[in-house]
Scaffold this motif. Structure first.
Motif, mmCIF file in Angstrom:
data_model
loop_
_atom_site.group_PDB
_atom_site.id
_atom_site.type_symbol
_atom_site.label_atom_id
_atom_site.label_comp_id
_atom_site.label_asym_id
_atom_site.label_seq_id
_atom_site.Cartn_x
_atom_site.Cartn_y
_atom_site.Cartn_z
ATOM 1 N N PHE A 1 33.647 50.856 35.725
ATOM 2 C CA PHE A 1 33.621 51.424 34.378
ATOM 3 C C PHE A 1 35.032 51.567 33.801
ATOM 4 O O PHE A 1 35.954 51.990 34.499
ATOM 5 C CB PHE A 1 32.968 52.810 34.429
ATOM 6 N N LYS A 2 35.140 51.289 32.518
ATOM 7 C CA LYS A 2 36.401 51.553 31.808
ATOM 8 C C LYS A 2 36.125 52.434 30.606
ATOM 9 O O LYS A 2 35.135 52.226 29.901
ATOM 10 C CB LYS A 2 37.040 50.235 31.357
ATOM 11 N N ARG A 3 37.005 53.384 30.396
ATOM 12 C CA ARG A 3 36.849 54.308 29.282
ATOM 13 C C ARG A 3 38.023 54.182 28.313
ATOM 14 O O ARG A 3 39.056 53.611 28.631
ATOM 15 C CB ARG A 3 36.758 55.750 29.817
ATOM 16 N N LEU B 1 41.150 53.019 32.451
ATOM 17 C CA LEU B 1 41.375 53.722 31.187
ATOM 18 C C LEU B 1 42.194 52.850 30.246
ATOM 19 O O LEU B 1 43.262 52.348 30.616
ATOM 20 C CB LEU B 1 42.106 55.047 31.450
ATOM 21 N N ASP B 2 41.674 52.659 29.018
ATOM 22 C CA ASP B 2 42.316 51.809 28.007
ATOM 23 C C ASP B 2 42.930 52.701 26.927
ATOM 24 O O ASP B 2 42.223 53.466 26.275
ATOM 25 C CB ASP B 2 41.237 50.891 27.400
ATOM 26 N N PHE B 3 44.242 52.593 26.740
ATOM 27 C CA PHE B 3 44.925 53.396 25.715
ATOM 28 C C PHE B 3 45.020 52.680 24.368
ATOM 29 O O PHE B 3 45.581 53.223 23.417
ATOM 30 C CB PHE B 3 46.326 53.786 26.183
ATOM 31 N N TRP B 4 44.552 51.451 24.286
ATOM 32 C CA TRP B 4 44.473 50.674 23.046
ATOM 33 C C TRP B 4 45.752 50.801 22.193
ATOM 34 O O TRP B 4 45.687 51.122 21.006
ATOM 35 C CB TRP B 4 43.221 51.045 22.241
ATOM 36 N N LEU B 5 46.893 50.583 22.842
ATOM 37 C CA LEU B 5 48.194 50.461 22.164
ATOM 38 C C LEU B 5 48.691 51.786 21.580
ATOM 39 O O LEU B 5 49.671 51.798 20.826
ATOM 40 C CB LEU B 5 48.145 49.415 21.031
ATOM 41 N N ILE C 1 45.609 51.281 34.203
ATOM 42 C CA ILE C 1 45.843 51.804 32.854
ATOM 43 C C ILE C 1 46.051 50.573 31.972
ATOM 44 O O ILE C 1 46.791 49.659 32.339
ATOM 45 C CB ILE C 1 47.115 52.685 32.816
ATOM 46 N N GLU C 2 45.392 50.553 30.804
ATOM 47 C CA GLU C 2 45.413 49.338 29.972
ATOM 48 C C GLU C 2 46.102 49.597 28.639
ATOM 49 O O GLU C 2 45.867 50.637 28.004
ATOM 50 C CB GLU C 2 43.969 48.890 29.752
ATOM 51 N N ASP C 3 46.924 48.648 28.238
ATOM 52 C CA ASP C 3 47.482 48.610 26.882
ATOM 53 C C ASP C 3 48.028 49.949 26.392
ATOM 54 O O ASP C 3 47.669 50.414 25.294
ATOM 55 C CB ASP C 3 46.394 48.157 25.891
ATOM 56 N N PRO C 4 48.937 50.594 27.142
ATOM 57 C CA PRO C 4 49.446 51.866 26.618
ATOM 58 C C PRO C 4 50.323 51.690 25.372
ATOM 59 O O PRO C 4 50.375 52.600 24.547
ATOM 60 C CB PRO C 4 50.263 52.446 27.789
ATOM 61 N N GLY D 1 47.364 42.285 27.789
ATOM 62 C CA GLY D 1 47.343 40.866 27.418
ATOM 63 C C GLY D 1 46.304 40.481 26.374
ATOM 64 O O GLY D 1 46.312 39.361 25.899
ATOM 65 N N GLU D 2 45.399 41.407 25.998
ATOM 66 C CA GLU D 2 44.389 40.993 25.013
ATOM 67 C C GLU D 2 45.018 40.712 23.653
ATOM 68 O O GLU D 2 44.414 40.013 22.835
ATOM 69 C CB GLU D 2 43.253 42.025 24.906
ATOM 70 N N HIS D 3 46.207 41.240 23.403
ATOM 71 C CA HIS D 3 46.892 40.959 22.133
ATOM 72 C C HIS D 3 48.122 40.064 22.339
ATOM 73 O O HIS D 3 49.059 40.102 21.552
ATOM 74 C CB HIS D 3 47.292 42.262 21.440
ATOM 75 N N PRO E 1 39.798 38.398 31.991
ATOM 76 C CA PRO E 1 39.874 38.143 30.550
ATOM 77 C C PRO E 1 39.160 39.212 29.726
ATOM 78 O O PRO E 1 38.090 39.681 30.097
ATOM 79 C CB PRO E 1 39.192 36.781 30.388
ATOM 80 N N HIS E 2 39.777 39.553 28.614
ATOM 81 C CA HIS E 2 39.244 40.583 27.712
ATOM 82 C C HIS E 2 37.883 40.151 27.162
ATOM 83 O O HIS E 2 37.715 39.015 26.699
ATOM 84 C CB HIS E 2 40.226 40.778 26.555
ATOM 85 N N GLY E 3 36.918 41.051 27.227
ATOM 86 C CA GLY E 3 35.622 40.801 26.610
ATOM 87 C C GLY E 3 34.878 39.598 27.154
ATOM 88 O O GLY E 3 33.996 39.045 26.490
HETATM 89 MG MG LIG Z 1 41.451 46.755 25.876
#
Ligand SMILES: [Mg+2]
Length: 397
Positions: free
Chosen positions: A182-184, A219-223, A245-248, A272-274, A322-324
């Motif tokens: 799970f990722k939140r 956990l994704d911080f979405w930038l 930890i993702e995309d801080p 890396g998704e962006h 890979p993202h999504g």
């Molecule tokens: Mg993400």
């Protein structure tokens, strides 16, 4: 050298995607907050939002864009991206004129041509999205001509079964659906101060309790972070054993990553998704910037760069998730065709409102959905999508 078996490209066209809704049975969602409400994130725009932040800079013009590549013998392939008119214009005005008349089977050559023909204004960002739509359509038609699924063209399947992880803050519903990892998202950013850190810790503690010690939790911080808040938060969350930890940080702000890693070297880190094309991934692999690469196949330039990114990662001892990837036929084939990929993400395009079966999610016809915690690509030729040509009328027509 005599080139044989050429299949020339007759046309390349951006298109709207207008398929009839294939889902007839609709289960109403359960009472309670929607996924959208649960998943509101502390994005880079958090500092300008009066309430915990939606992605308010993402306008309606970001809608999906298809691409149809037609060959001289009438066979055709389909790829897609997003960002509406902006990417459609790049496909129609720059990529199509460069590639029409070329051999459609030469996917490596054609990807290289697209990068070079756009280099005057930059092959990243929206250009990479346009390139992705064309590249994916080329791989699709190649599979159709050779009567092979794309994962087989890549040399796969590499594994019989890839573990899945699901993304979103409706962790209980995801567990019910059979997901094991799970990722939140975080609702809180630097502007929420210590109160935000306290609340996030409570949410992550509850999630760890819910999923148990044997599930991976991310956990994704979405930038939406800065270095200081990311370090304080990550230290606080250490007891909950987050895999990554993702995309801080903002995706182009690369100086923050090494500063973060220096202060929390034990924490797995993914991004890396962006990122677009191959070069950001190569540079990150060289410097050890992160542990896991997350290119998005419909954003970063298509399957051709994802293959290269996977080979770079393998050589550097990194993995690629890979993202999504579980949400599109394109991502599913890439995951099963490339050895660097250990896991598939099932995010927004896969997941449903609590109570609604995954089979009822609106999706491109021919896109497999997870069942009993498993997800495999279609065995039909190309990416296996079941699209009719009349559903793809062009973008500006
Ligand atoms: Mg993400």
């Amino acid at each position: 050298m005599e080139i044989r078996h050429t299949m020339k490209i007759k046309s390349i066209e951006a298109t709207r995607i207008e398929y009839p809704d294939p889902i007839t049975k609709r289960t109403p969602p359960r009472d309670g907050p929607s996924r959208g409400q649960l998943n509101s994130q502390a994005t880079p725009m958090r500092r300008y939002a009066s309430a915990p932040g939606n992605r308010r800079w993402m306008p309606g013009g970001a809608r999906d864009v298809g691409c149809v590549v037609t060959l001289e013998d009438g066979s055709w392939g389909f790829g897609m991206t997003d960002y509406g008119r902006a990417t459609a214009a790049i496909i129609d005005d720059f990529l199509a004129p460069a590639l029409v008349g070329q051999d459609a089977m030469a996917t490596e050559r054609l990807y290289d041509m697209m990068v070079r023909v756009t280099s005057g204004f930059g092959s990243g960002s929206l250009t990479a999205r346009a390139i992705a739509a064309v590249d994916l359509a080329l791989w699709d038609v190649k599979g159709k001509v050779l009567e092979q699924p794309v994962y087989a063209l890549l040399g796969g399947p590499v594994r019989e079964d890839l573990p899945l992880y699901s993304t979103g803050n409706d962790t209980g519903w995801q567990k019910e659906l059979g997901f094991k990892n799970f990722k939140r998202f975080s609702h809180y950013g630097p502007d929420d101060g210590i109160e935000g850190i306290n609340r996030l810790e409570a949410e992550i503690a509850e999630a760890r309790e819910l999923v148990g010690p044997d599930a991976e939790l991310m956990l994704d911080f979405w930038l939406g972070m800065d270095v200081e808040t990311a370090v304080r938060t990550t230290e606080r969350l250490r007891p909950y054993n987050l895999k990554w930890i993702e995309d801080p940080f903002l995706s182009e702000s690369l100086d923050e990553y090494p500063k973060f890693r220096e202060r929390v070297p034990w924490q797995g880190l993914a991004t890396g998704e962006h990122w677009y094309g191959v070069y950001p991934f190569f540079n990150a692999a060289s410097s050890g910037l992160v542990d896991i690469f997350q290119p998005d196949i419909i954003w970063c330039g298509g399957l051709s760069p994802v293959i290269k990114i996977c080979h770079i990662a393998e050589a550097a001892g990194l993995s690629v998730i890979p993202h999504g990837s579980g949400g599109t036929a394109f991502g599913q084939h890439a995951c099963y065709g490339l050895a660097a990929v250990p896991m598939i993400e099932c995010s927004g395009p896969v997941m449903t409102e609590p109570g609604v079966p995954l089979e009822e999610k609106d999706r491109l016809p021919g896109t497999p959905v997870p069942s009993e915690g498993r997800l495999h690509p279609s065995d039909a030729p190309g990416f296996g999508l079941e699209l009719k040509r009349e559903w793809l009328p062009g973008f500006f027509s």
